[in-house]
Design a protein around this motif. Structure first.
Motif, PDB file in Angstrom:
ATOM      1  N   ILE A  43      11.451 119.330  40.495  1.00 23.74           N
ATOM      2  CA  ILE A  43      11.038 119.332  38.674  1.00 23.74           C
ATOM      3  C   ILE A  43      10.630 120.380  39.035  1.00 23.74           C
ATOM      4  O   ILE A  43      11.295 121.219  37.505  1.00 23.74           O
ATOM      5  N   GLU A  46      13.251 122.877  38.636  1.00 26.67           N
ATOM      6  CA  GLU A  46      14.551 122.851  37.328  1.00 26.67           C
ATOM      7  C   GLU A  46      13.562 123.399  36.098  1.00 26.67           C
ATOM      8  O   GLU A  46      14.410 124.420  35.180  1.00 26.67           O
ATOM      9  N   TYR A  74      11.777 119.096  25.823  1.00 28.89           N
ATOM     10  CA  TYR A  74      11.562 119.110  27.076  1.00 28.89           C
ATOM     11  C   TYR A  74      10.102 118.988  27.505  1.00 28.89           C
ATOM     12  O   TYR A  74       9.599 117.982  27.275  1.00 28.89           O
ATOM     13  N   SER A  78       7.464 115.496  27.464  1.00 33.75           N
ATOM     14  CA  SER A  78       7.102 115.595  29.015  1.00 33.75           C
ATOM     15  C   SER A  78       5.483 115.634  28.396  1.00 33.75           C
ATOM     16  O   SER A  78       5.155 114.557  29.746  1.00 33.75           O
ATOM     17  N   GLY A 101      10.613 107.214  36.074  1.00 33.67           N
ATOM     18  CA  GLY A 101      10.445 108.704  35.921  1.00 33.67           C
ATOM     19  C   GLY A 101      11.790 109.661  36.650  1.00 33.67           C
ATOM     20  O   GLY A 101      12.124 110.192  35.304  1.00 33.67           O
ATOM     21  N   PHE A 105      14.466 111.548  34.627  1.00 27.88           N
ATOM     22  CA  PHE A 105      14.290 112.230  34.818  1.00 27.88           C
ATOM     23  C   PHE A 105      16.912 112.552  35.251  1.00 27.88           C
ATOM     24  O   PHE A 105      17.118 114.484  35.275  1.00 27.88           O
ATOM     25  N   GLN A 128      14.986 113.963  30.037  1.00 30.96           N
ATOM     26  CA  GLN A 128      14.962 114.691  31.292  1.00 30.96           C
ATOM     27  C   GLN A 128      12.921 115.535  31.325  1.00 30.96           C
ATOM     28  O   GLN A 128      12.344 114.481  32.289  1.00 30.96           O
ATOM     29  N   GLY A 129      12.546 115.929  30.002  1.00 33.75           N
ATOM     30  CA  GLY A 129      10.981 115.925  30.016  1.00 33.75           C
ATOM     31  C   GLY A 129      10.292 114.577  30.366  1.00 33.75           C
ATOM     32  O   GLY A 129       9.166 114.908  31.107  1.00 33.75           O
ATOM     33  N   GLY A 131      11.009 111.730  31.832  1.00 31.75           N
ATOM     34  CA  GLY A 131      11.034 111.570  32.991  1.00 31.75           C
ATOM     35  C   GLY A 131      10.014 111.773  34.230  1.00 31.75           C
ATOM     36  O   GLY A 131       9.422 111.880  34.720  1.00 31.75           O
ATOM     37  N   GLY A 132      10.671 113.889  34.043  1.00 30.68           N
ATOM     38  CA  GLY A 132       9.274 114.093  34.550  1.00 30.68           C
ATOM     39  C   GLY A 132       8.070 114.269  34.561  1.00 30.68           C
ATOM     40  O   GLY A 132       7.019 113.958  34.946  1.00 30.68           O
TER      41      GLY A 132
END
Length: 210
Positions: A43, A46, A74, A78, A101, A105, A128-129, A131-132
């Motif tokens: 993570i 990325e 993002y 997040s 998550g 992500f 993606q954010g 999930g991260g």
């Protein structure tokens, strides 16, 4: 009282948790430690490496004017994911938030990596954010539940290192991937890499922190 009872008591006191004495890489915690630190590492990679590939992606998708949204989307989602993960983990434990998550992500990476327009790319970044954010908070809950108190500083230090190392090598690695394979592989390569650490850690998380 028999003559054997005192020695029995000593044996009981001297074997509290042999696993704890081994540390975070001892046999009992090795799979969990390697798995969750690897997830943090990916993570973090990325998050730090994407800045190298983003200008190329924005130009190819004719979305330079929307460049900032790929970052703000993002980080906004997040933060929302972090808040939700805290509540979710408090109510039902970290396993559900963690698996959701990781799935989010990975899905966001795939959407961003295969996008044919800038708005689709931004949507992938937002997923993606989210999930991260879920993953990071859920992992902290896992540390609190799965590790005894004296081992927590060591695993938290490993988390910190997992953010520092990618900030040093991530942009260089992303630049090499972008130049040789294309910017899409900066996104598409990570879902493949995350499979092994997740498979390694999830059984231990389910057993120790479910």
């Amino acid at each position: 009282m028999t003559a054997l009872e005192p020695s029995d008591a000593v044996v009981a006191d001297e074997t509290p948790d042999r696993a704890d004495a081994q540390g975070v890489l001892g046999r009992s915690y090795r799979a969990l430690s390697v798995g969750i630190v690897s997830v943090v590492l990916l993570i973090a990679f990325e998050a730090t490496a994407v800045g190298t590939a983003m200008p190329v992606a924005a130009r190819e998708l004719d979305g330079v004017s929307l460049y900032a949204f790929a970052f703000s989307g993002y980080f906004t989602t997040s933060l929302f994911g972090m808040v939700l993960a805290g509540q979710w983990s408090d109510r039902k434990g970290p396993l559900g938030a963690l698996t959701a998550g990781i799935g989010g992500f990975a899905a966001g990476l795939v959407v961003a990596g295969t996008a044919q327009s800038m708005w689709v790319f931004i949507t992938g970044r937002a997923v993606q954010g989210f999930g991260g954010g879920l993953v990071i908070v859920a992992l902290y809950v896992v540390v609190g539940r799965a590790y005894p108190e004296r081992l927590r500083p060591a695993i938290m230090a490993a988390f910190a290192a997992g953010w520092v190392v990618p900030s040093i090598v991530g942009p260089l690695a992303a630049g090499a991937v972008t130049e040789r394979l294309g910017w899409r592989w900066v996104f598409l390569g990570i879902p493949v890499l995350v499979v092994f650490p997740v498979a390694l850690a999830l059984p231990q998380i389910r057993r120790r922190a479910g």
